[in-house]
Write a protein that holds these residues in place. Structure first.
Motif, PDB file in Angstrom:
ATOM      1  N   GLY A  18       0.823  -1.205   0.000  1.00  0.00           N
ATOM      2  CA  GLY A  18       0.000   0.000   0.000  1.00  0.00           C
ATOM      3  C   GLY A  18       0.854   1.250   0.000  1.00  0.00           C
ATOM      4  N   LEU A  19       0.529   2.188   0.889  1.00  0.00           N
ATOM      5  CA  LEU A  19       1.259   3.450   0.969  1.00  0.00           C
ATOM      6  C   LEU A  19       1.830   3.648   2.364  1.00  0.00           C
ATOM      7  N   THR A  20       2.982   4.314   2.409  1.00  0.00           N
ATOM      8  CA  THR A  20       3.561   4.736   3.679  1.00  0.00           C
ATOM      9  C   THR A  20       3.713   6.245   3.645  1.00  0.00           C
ATOM     10  N   LEU A  21       3.176   6.921   4.652  1.00  0.00           N
ATOM     11  CA  LEU A  21       3.253   8.368   4.745  1.00  0.00           C
ATOM     12  C   LEU A  21       4.230   8.747   5.851  1.00  0.00           C
ATOM     13  N   HIS A  22       5.282   9.477   5.494  1.00  0.00           N
ATOM     14  CA  HIS A  22       6.249   9.961   6.475  1.00  0.00           C
ATOM     15  C   HIS A  22       5.982  11.448   6.712  1.00  0.00           C
ATOM     16  N   LEU A  23       5.769  11.820   7.963  1.00  0.00           N
ATOM     17  CA  LEU A  23       5.459  13.201   8.313  1.00  0.00           C
ATOM     18  C   LEU A  23       6.701  13.872   8.890  1.00  0.00           C
ATOM     19  N   ASP A  24       6.998  15.063   8.398  1.00  0.00           N
ATOM     20  CA  ASP A  24       8.211  15.777   8.792  1.00  0.00           C
ATOM     21  C   ASP A  24       8.140  16.224  10.250  1.00  0.00           C
ATOM     22  N   PRO A  51      -9.554  -0.554  -6.151  1.00  0.00           N
ATOM     23  CA  PRO A  51      -9.591  -1.192  -4.829  1.00  0.00           C
ATOM     24  C   PRO A  51      -9.014  -0.257  -3.773  1.00  0.00           C
ATOM     25  N   GLN A  52      -9.340  -0.524  -2.529  1.00  0.00           N
ATOM     26  CA  GLN A  52      -8.805   0.279  -1.434  1.00  0.00           C
ATOM     27  C   GLN A  52      -7.316  -0.007  -1.219  1.00  0.00           C
ATOM     28  N   LEU A  53      -6.597   1.034  -0.845  1.00  0.00           N
ATOM     29  CA  LEU A  53      -5.175   0.901  -0.512  1.00  0.00           C
ATOM     30  C   LEU A  53      -4.991   1.074   0.986  1.00  0.00           C
ATOM     31  N   SER A  54      -4.159   0.231   1.586  1.00  0.00           N
ATOM     32  CA  SER A  54      -3.862   0.386   3.008  1.00  0.00           C
ATOM     33  C   SER A  54      -2.754   1.429   3.177  1.00  0.00           C
ATOM     34  N   VAL A  55      -2.817   2.160   4.283  1.00  0.00           N
ATOM     35  CA  VAL A  55      -1.883   3.248   4.530  1.00  0.00           C
ATOM     36  C   VAL A  55      -1.271   3.108   5.921  1.00  0.00           C
ATOM     37  N   ASN A  56       0.051   3.190   5.979  1.00  0.00           N
ATOM     38  CA  ASN A  56       0.755   3.263   7.262  1.00  0.00           C
ATOM     39  C   ASN A  56       1.326   4.661   7.403  1.00  0.00           C
ATOM     40  N   VAL A  57       1.058   5.283   8.537  1.00  0.00           N
ATOM     41  CA  VAL A  57       1.507   6.653   8.785  1.00  0.00           C
ATOM     42  C   VAL A  57       2.609   6.628   9.841  1.00  0.00           C
ATOM     43  N   THR A  59       4.934   9.103  12.118  1.00  0.00           N
ATOM     44  CA  THR A  59       4.977  10.497  12.553  1.00  0.00           C
ATOM     45  C   THR A  59       6.359  10.956  12.990  1.00  0.00           C
ATOM     46  N   GLY A  60       7.373  10.109  12.819  1.00  0.00           N
ATOM     47  CA  GLY A  60       8.740  10.513  13.148  1.00  0.00           C
ATOM     48  C   GLY A  60       9.003  10.553  14.638  1.00  0.00           C
ATOM     49  N   ASN A  61       9.753  11.587  15.066  1.00  0.00           N
ATOM     50  CA  ASN A  61      10.174  11.674  16.463  1.00  0.00           C
ATOM     51  C   ASN A  61       9.201  12.478  17.319  1.00  0.00           C
ATOM     52  N   ARG A  62       7.948  12.259  17.106  1.00  0.00           N
ATOM     53  CA  ARG A  62       6.934  12.896  17.947  1.00  0.00           C
ATOM     54  C   ARG A  62       5.666  12.055  17.915  1.00  0.00           C
ATOM     55  N   GLN A  63       4.832  12.304  18.898  1.00  0.00           N
ATOM     56  CA  GLN A  63       3.599  11.532  19.006  1.00  0.00           C
ATOM     57  C   GLN A  63       2.417  12.484  19.002  1.00  0.00           C
ATOM     58  N   PHE A  64       1.496  12.283  18.076  1.00  0.00           N
ATOM     59  CA  PHE A  64       0.330  13.138  18.003  1.00  0.00           C
ATOM     60  C   PHE A  64      -0.707  12.724  19.034  1.00  0.00           C
ATOM     61  N   SER A  65      -1.537  13.666  19.427  1.00  0.00           N
ATOM     62  CA  SER A  65      -2.621  13.380  20.366  1.00  0.00           C
ATOM     63  C   SER A  65      -3.675  12.520  19.681  1.00  0.00           C
ATOM     64  N   GLN A  66      -4.573  11.975  20.484  1.00  0.00           N
ATOM     65  CA  GLN A  66      -5.653  11.153  19.930  1.00  0.00           C
ATOM     66  C   GLN A  66      -6.502  11.970  18.962  1.00  0.00           C
ATOM     67  N   GLU A  85      -4.111   1.756   8.271  1.00  0.00           N
ATOM     68  CA  GLU A  85      -3.898   0.526   9.031  1.00  0.00           C
ATOM     69  C   GLU A  85      -3.202   0.792  10.354  1.00  0.00           C
ATOM     70  N   LYS A  86      -2.240   1.739  10.338  1.00  0.00           N
ATOM     71  CA  LYS A  86      -1.444   1.963  11.551  1.00  0.00           C
ATOM     72  C   LYS A  86      -0.844   3.359  11.534  1.00  0.00           C
ATOM     73  N   ILE A  87      -0.781   3.970  12.736  1.00  0.00           N
ATOM     74  CA  ILE A  87      -0.049   5.217  12.931  1.00  0.00           C
ATOM     75  C   ILE A  87       1.050   4.921  13.949  1.00  0.00           C
TER      76      ILE A  87
END
Length: 228
Positions: A18-24, A51-57, A59-66, A85-87
């Protein structure tokens, strides 16, 4: 308006799954969301028969709030045939850090584990004393007893087959490593001073030997130089 030049807040990579998203790390959450909307609208606009694509996100060296995570999921999945699928991140919570510390540290205790007592530790245990008949030890890692083991001792209770049990003497006892159990151990002479140990061999069989063999069969048991 996106402040980051060249729109580098979000990097999208395609994989076989699927896709992997890397956030700066240095970008604000608002810039990430704004850039994400533009890039997804440009390249991943939903088509009827796709078809649907699965995505893994990541977030690098930080953790986002819920709340921020829910916003990311909403932006990614909205009007796109994408499913998050996963953050994940490089950051662990205090609870996770405490759990890792507990599993990696050696718990040192002095005393006797008497009949009816149950001693549980998440990592390795060093007990200066005896384990009496009816006494129970359960450790996630290795168990080292400077004394005589006559009770029930389980090392690697979470499935760690590399764990070992070592004692000044292992007499009639119940020894377990991971899911392998020996209910009766042939008595070791009380006057024999050499330490003794139990471990699982390559065939998943429990073996008993002198503690000196550990430096060969479990070379990663300790980081101390030299050896036994």
């Amino acid at each position: 308006m996106i402040n980051n030049r060249n729109m580098q807040s979000v990097t999208i990579k395609g994989t076989k799954d699927g896709l992997t998203l890397h956030l700066d790390n240095s970008s604000s959450f608002e810039d990430i969301v704004a850039e994400l909307k533009i890039k997804l609208a440009t390249s991943y606009k939903a088509q009827k028969d796709e078809p649907q694509l699965s995505v893994n996100v990541h977030t690098g060296n930080r953790q986002f709030s819920q709340e921020e995570q829910e916003k990311l999921v909403s932006v990614i999945e909205g009007n796109h045939k994408l499913v998050v699928e996963k953050i994940s991140s490089n950051v662990i919570t205090l609870e996770e850090a405490d759990q890792l510390l507990g599993k990696s540290e050696i718990k040192s205790l002095a005393g006797i584990v008497r009949s009816g007592q149950v001693l549980r530790v998440p990592g390795d245990l060093l007990l200066i004393g005896d384990v009496n008949p009816g006494g129970v030890i359960r450790a996630g890692g290795n168990v080292f007893v400077i004394g005589t083991i006559r009770g029930s001792v389980q090392a690697g209770c979470n499935g760690n087959e590399q764990a070992v049990v070592a004692g000044g003497a292992i007499t009639s006892a119940q020894i377990s490593i991971a899911d392998v159990h020996i209910t009766t151990v042939t008595a070791v002479p009380e006057d024999q001073l050499n330490l003794h140990c139990a471990y699982l061999d390559e065939d998943h069989h429990m073996q008993f030997d002198r503690v000196q063999v550990l430096k060969d069969i479990r070379p990663n048991l300790t980081r101390l130089e030299g050896g036994i």
